[in-house]
Design an enzyme around this catalytic site. Structure first.
Site, PDB file in Angstrom:
ATOM      1  N   ALA A 213       0.833  -1.206   0.000  1.00 64.58           N
ATOM      2  CA  ALA A 213       0.000   0.000   0.000  1.00 64.58           C
ATOM      3  C   ALA A 213       0.859   1.243   0.000  1.00 64.58           C
ATOM      4  O   ALA A 213       2.040   1.208   0.345  1.00 64.58           O
ATOM      5  CB  ALA A 213      -0.878   0.026   1.260  1.00 64.58           C
TER       6      ALA A 213
ATOM      7  N   TYR B 205      -6.170   8.516   2.641  1.00 64.55           N
ATOM      8  CA  TYR B 205      -5.696   7.163   2.997  1.00 64.55           C
ATOM      9  C   TYR B 205      -6.819   6.354   3.655  1.00 64.55           C
ATOM     10  O   TYR B 205      -7.081   5.204   3.265  1.00 64.55           O
ATOM     11  CB  TYR B 205      -4.497   7.293   3.934  1.00 64.55           C
ATOM     12  CG  TYR B 205      -4.058   5.999   4.596  1.00 64.55           C
ATOM     13  CD1 TYR B 205      -3.386   5.016   3.874  1.00 64.55           C
ATOM     14  CD2 TYR B 205      -4.295   5.770   5.956  1.00 64.55           C
ATOM     15  CE1 TYR B 205      -2.973   3.842   4.491  1.00 64.55           C
ATOM     16  CE2 TYR B 205      -3.878   4.605   6.575  1.00 64.55           C
ATOM     17  CZ  TYR B 205      -3.233   3.641   5.843  1.00 64.55           C
ATOM     18  OH  TYR B 205      -2.835   2.488   6.459  1.00 64.55           O
TER      19      TYR B 205
HETATM   20  N1  LIG Z   1       2.213   0.556  10.232  1.00 61.77           N
HETATM   21  C1  LIG Z   1       0.996   0.781  10.745  1.00 61.77           C
HETATM   22  O1  LIG Z   1       0.858   1.256  11.866  1.00 61.77           O
HETATM   23  C2  LIG Z   1      -0.229   0.413   9.943  1.00 61.77           C
HETATM   24  C3  LIG Z   1      -1.496   0.646  10.509  1.00 61.77           C
HETATM   25  C4  LIG Z   1      -2.641   0.302   9.795  1.00 61.77           C
HETATM   26  C5  LIG Z   1      -2.519  -0.301   8.548  1.00 61.77           C
HETATM   27  N2  LIG Z   1      -1.285  -0.490   8.008  1.00 61.77           N
HETATM   28  C6  LIG Z   1      -1.202  -1.139   6.680  1.00 61.77           C
HETATM   29  O2  LIG Z   1      -0.339  -2.255   6.770  1.00 61.77           O
HETATM   30  C7  LIG Z   1       0.303  -2.468   5.499  1.00 61.77           C
HETATM   31  C8  LIG Z   1       1.803  -2.565   5.688  1.00 61.77           C
HETATM   32  O3  LIG Z   1       2.293  -1.312   6.180  1.00 61.77           O
HETATM   33  P1  LIG Z   1       3.762  -1.109   6.751  1.00 61.77           P
HETATM   34  O4  LIG Z   1       3.655  -0.236   7.934  1.00 61.77           O
HETATM   35  O5  LIG Z   1       4.434  -2.418   6.848  1.00 61.77           O
HETATM   36  O6  LIG Z   1       4.414  -0.215   5.608  1.00 61.77           O
HETATM   37  P2  LIG Z   1       5.609  -0.533   4.596  1.00 61.77           P
HETATM   38  O7  LIG Z   1       5.782   0.701   3.769  1.00 61.77           O
HETATM   39  O8  LIG Z   1       6.794  -1.071   5.335  1.00 61.77           O
HETATM   40  O9  LIG Z   1       5.002  -1.707   3.705  1.00 61.77           O
HETATM   41  C9  LIG Z   1       4.333  -1.512   2.491  1.00 61.77           C
HETATM   42  C10 LIG Z   1       4.999  -2.412   1.460  1.00 61.77           C
HETATM   43  O10 LIG Z   1       4.283  -2.296   0.233  1.00 61.77           O
HETATM   44  C11 LIG Z   1       5.204  -2.109  -0.827  1.00 61.77           C
HETATM   45  N3  LIG Z   1       4.527  -1.331  -1.863  1.00 61.77           N
HETATM   46  C12 LIG Z   1       4.156  -0.020  -1.800  1.00 61.77           C
HETATM   47  N4  LIG Z   1       3.591   0.353  -2.970  1.00 61.77           N
HETATM   48  C13 LIG Z   1       3.590  -0.734  -3.763  1.00 61.77           C
HETATM   49  C14 LIG Z   1       3.157  -0.968  -5.103  1.00 61.77           C
HETATM   50  N5  LIG Z   1       2.618   0.023  -5.840  1.00 61.77           N
HETATM   51  N6  LIG Z   1       3.312  -2.212  -5.618  1.00 61.77           N
HETATM   52  C15 LIG Z   1       3.878  -3.212  -4.891  1.00 61.77           C
HETATM   53  N7  LIG Z   1       4.327  -3.040  -3.640  1.00 61.77           N
HETATM   54  C16 LIG Z   1       4.178  -1.813  -3.081  1.00 61.77           C
HETATM   55  C17 LIG Z   1       6.377  -1.368  -0.210  1.00 61.77           C
HETATM   56  O11 LIG Z   1       7.586  -1.509  -0.940  1.00 61.77           O
HETATM   57  C18 LIG Z   1       6.450  -2.001   1.177  1.00 61.77           C
HETATM   58  O12 LIG Z   1       7.283  -3.147   1.173  1.00 61.77           O
HETATM   59  C19 LIG Z   1      -0.153  -1.313   4.613  1.00 61.77           C
HETATM   60  O13 LIG Z   1      -1.235  -1.757   3.842  1.00 61.77           O
HETATM   61  C20 LIG Z   1      -0.612  -0.262   5.602  1.00 61.77           C
HETATM   62  O14 LIG Z   1      -1.554   0.619   5.045  1.00 61.77           O
HETATM   63  C21 LIG Z   1      -0.137  -0.164   8.669  1.00 61.77           C
END
Ligand SMILES: NC(=O)c1ccc[n+]([C@@H]2O[C@H](COP(=O)([O-])OP(=O)(O)OC[C@H]3O[C@@H](n4cnc5c(N)ncnc54)[C@H](O)[C@@H]3O)[C@@H](O)[C@H]2O)c1
Length: 308
Positions: free
Chosen positions: A73, A140
């Site tokens: 994402a 978002y």
């Molecule tokens: N970190 C938090 O507190 C939190 C809270 C709620 C939801 N989320 C959700 O959890 C998921 C993981 O988040 P995270 O914190 O690990 O962030 P992160 O940025 O570490 O992980 C996102 C991953 O998606 C990949 N990515 C981004 N755009 C892409 C694309 N167009 N095509 C293919 N891959 C792509 C990135 O390279 C990355 O590895 C996300 O969907 C985020 O919205 C995270």
């Protein structure tokens, strides 16, 4: 199991947990914020952008995933405010590409990384349960909520099963300290470098800062596994139900790192929710008690120290 975003922070914990649970696992990630070294050795990576339907479809044809854990994402609220089109292209259109590819190969279930932290908006008192009204204030939050609706639509139209996991604020090893979100990683980095940290106010400069529900990445990975294996309801909050101010977080983290914290009072950050806490009674029924903040910060501090 195919983990989109598998080279990212949370995705890499899902990959690790699924491997330990006996799943055959691959990752799909464009490495925009993820890193190859986050993946355990031997896990194949499809280095693909979810916005490219042909490439996504080819990866699905090759790997034939039974379950997809969809973590990829645009994950930053502030980026979504600046670039709402980019946010929608990745989080909505990219997600639909994943759903269509899933249908092509007969994938049974999608587990979706949704957000309780953003979808419920302000939670002034108590904790938001899964029946609380959605109040998406950022692009978002809106893109994540929209994709939850797409999942329900694909279930009704095509029989594709899914689980939406609404995460609270996730922290733990491998969180990127250089992003715009991820307060634990940012604070740990600064504390270990001997730099002061800002306590952005909730209302007035000098207060204890915003209130959040901080959940350990290992618990989020556990929830993904349970969802993948059909052991959860279709919509589930993943958090701790505990309210923590930014000041409390900073103090506990400094103590876990064994350093003195220099805390600076700073103004509120534009667009930040004041208070967000999730009711996790349903999740506890399936997954048991989440890790305490103290133990989660201890593990995260150990990792942050070893990394330097
Ligand atoms: N970190 C938090 O507190 C939190 C809270 C709620 C939801 N989320 C959700 O959890 C998921 C993981 O988040 P995270 O914190 O690990 O962030 P992160 O940025 O570490 O992980 C996102 C991953 O998606 C990949 N990515 C981004 N755009 C892409 C694309 N167009 N095509 C293919 N891959 C792509 C990135 O390279 C990355 O590895 C996300 O969907 C985020 O919205 C995270």
């Amino acid at each position: 199991m195919l983990v989109t975003g598998g080279a990212g922070f949370i995705g890499s914990h899902v990959v690790e947990r699924a491997l330990a649970g006996g799943w055959e696992v691959a990752a799909l990630d464009n490495l925009s914020s993820g890193k190859r070294e986050n993946l355990p050795l031997g896990v194949s990576l499809y280095e693909i952008d979810v916005r490219n339907p042909g490439a996504v479809s080819a990866a699905f044809q090759e790997f034939q995933p039974v379950v997809v854990s969809h973590q990829a994402a645009q994950a930053s609220v502030s980026v979504s405010v600046r670039e709402p089109v980019l946010d929608a292209e990745i989080n909505i259109i990219g997600g639909i590409n994943v759903l269509r590819a899933s249908l092509e190969v007969g994938t049974q279930r999608i587990v979706f990384a949704s957000t309780g932290g953003a979808i419920y908006g302000e939670v002034p008192v108590g904790a938001a349960d899964e029946t609380a009204a959605a109040r998406p204030y950022s692009p978002y939050a809106t893109s994540k909520l929209s994709f939850e609706y797409y999942l329900e639509t694909f279930r009704q139209q095509f029989g594709l099963d899914y689980v939406s996991l609404r995460y609270a604020n996730v922290y733990g090893p491998r969180q990127n300290p250089h992003g715009e979100a991820g307060v634990v990683a940012i604070f740990a980095d600064r504390l270990l470098a001997g730099q002061p940290i800002n306590i952005n106010a909730m209302k007035e400069v000098g207060d204890d800062g915003c209130v959040r529900d901080y959940v350990y990445a290992g618990d989020v990975a556990e929830a993904n596994l349970a969802a993948a294996e059909g052991r959860t309801p279709r919509l589930l909050n993943i958090g701790t139900g505990k309210a923590t101010t930014t000041r409390e977080l900073a103090e506990q983290l400094a103590s876990a790192l064994g350093v003195q914290a220099e805390l600076q009072a700073a103004p509120p950050r534009v667009g930040d929710l004041q208070r967000s806490v999730l009711d996790v009674q349903q999740a506890e029924g399936v997954l048991g008690q989440p890790l305490t903040l103290k133990e989660g910060l201890r593990r995260t501090a150990e990792w942050a120290r070893s990394r330097r």
